[in-house]
Motif scaffolding. Structure first.
Motif, PDB file in Angstrom:
ATOM      1  N   ASP A  26       0.831  -1.204   0.000  1.00  0.00           N
ATOM      2  CA  ASP A  26       0.000   0.000   0.000  1.00  0.00           C
ATOM      3  C   ASP A  26       0.865   1.253   0.000  1.00  0.00           C
ATOM      4  O   ASP A  26       1.913   1.306   0.615  1.00  0.00           O
ATOM      5  CB  ASP A  26      -0.906   0.016   1.231  1.00  0.00           C
ATOM      6  CG  ASP A  26      -1.958  -1.071   1.167  1.00  0.00           C
ATOM      7  OD1 ASP A  26      -2.290  -1.494   0.050  1.00  0.00           O
ATOM      8  OD2 ASP A  26      -2.431  -1.498   2.236  1.00  0.00           O
ATOM      9  N   GLY A  27       0.411   2.252  -0.689  1.00  0.00           N
ATOM     10  CA  GLY A  27       1.097   3.534  -0.705  1.00  0.00           C
ATOM     11  C   GLY A  27       2.253   3.612  -1.683  1.00  0.00           C
ATOM     12  O   GLY A  27       2.961   4.604  -1.718  1.00  0.00           O
ATOM     13  N   VAL A  28       2.462   2.584  -2.456  1.00  0.00           N
ATOM     14  CA  VAL A  28       3.546   2.590  -3.435  1.00  0.00           C
ATOM     15  C   VAL A  28       3.013   3.156  -4.744  1.00  0.00           C
ATOM     16  O   VAL A  28       2.033   2.674  -5.291  1.00  0.00           O
ATOM     17  CB  VAL A  28       4.090   1.162  -3.669  1.00  0.00           C
ATOM     18  CG1 VAL A  28       5.131   1.168  -4.768  1.00  0.00           C
ATOM     19  CG2 VAL A  28       4.669   0.597  -2.388  1.00  0.00           C
ATOM     20  N   VAL A  29       3.649   4.207  -5.200  1.00  0.00           N
ATOM     21  CA  VAL A  29       3.273   4.808  -6.484  1.00  0.00           C
ATOM     22  C   VAL A  29       4.280   4.324  -7.520  1.00  0.00           C
ATOM     23  O   VAL A  29       5.458   4.636  -7.448  1.00  0.00           O
ATOM     24  CB  VAL A  29       3.288   6.345  -6.395  1.00  0.00           C
ATOM     25  CG1 VAL A  29       2.964   6.953  -7.740  1.00  0.00           C
ATOM     26  CG2 VAL A  29       2.336   6.820  -5.323  1.00  0.00           C
ATOM     27  N   ARG A  35       3.364   0.982 -14.310  1.00  0.00           N
ATOM     28  CA  ARG A  35       1.898   1.022 -14.225  1.00  0.00           C
ATOM     29  C   ARG A  35       1.273   0.509 -15.527  1.00  0.00           C
ATOM     30  O   ARG A  35       0.311  -0.239 -15.518  1.00  0.00           O
ATOM     31  CB  ARG A  35       1.436   2.446 -13.938  1.00  0.00           C
ATOM     32  CG  ARG A  35       0.091   2.512 -13.287  1.00  0.00           C
ATOM     33  CD  ARG A  35      -0.299   3.906 -12.848  1.00  0.00           C
ATOM     34  NE  ARG A  35       0.794   4.679 -12.277  1.00  0.00           N
ATOM     35  CZ  ARG A  35       1.131   5.909 -12.687  1.00  0.00           C
ATOM     36  NH1 ARG A  35       0.450   6.508 -13.640  1.00  0.00           N
ATOM     37  NH2 ARG A  35       2.130   6.549 -12.133  1.00  0.00           N
TER      38      ARG A  35
END
Length: 64
Positions: A26-29, A35
Motif C-alpha cells: 500500500d502507498g507505493v506509487v 503502471r
C-alpha cells in the motif's frame, strides 16, 4: 555444490518475491512504465522467468 545451487536459484527467486511484495504494498506509487506494464497479462513474463530458472537448474545439474 549446494551453495552454488542456492546462489543460482535462490537469489533470482528471492529477488522476484521481494520486489513483487514491495510493488504490491500500500502507498507505493509505481512509475508510469511499470503502471502500464501491470495492466497487461503476465503469463508470458512468468513463463520466461520460470524457463530461466529451469534452464539455470538444468545447466547446474549437467555441469556437475
Amino acid at each position: 555444490m549446494g551453495t552454488e545451487l542456492l546462489l543460482a536459484l535462490g537469489l533470482p527467486i528471492a529477488y522476484l518475491l521481494i520486489t513483487t511484495a514491495l510493488l504490491l504494498g500500500d502507498g507505493v506509487v509505481m512509475p508510469p512504465l511499470l503502471r502500464r506494464l501491470s495492466r497487461r497479462d503476465a503469463l508470458l513474463w512468468n513463463t520466461l522467468v520460470g524457463l530461466t530458472i529451469a534452464l539455470g537448474a538444468l545447466r547446474w545439474a549437467l555441469g556437475r
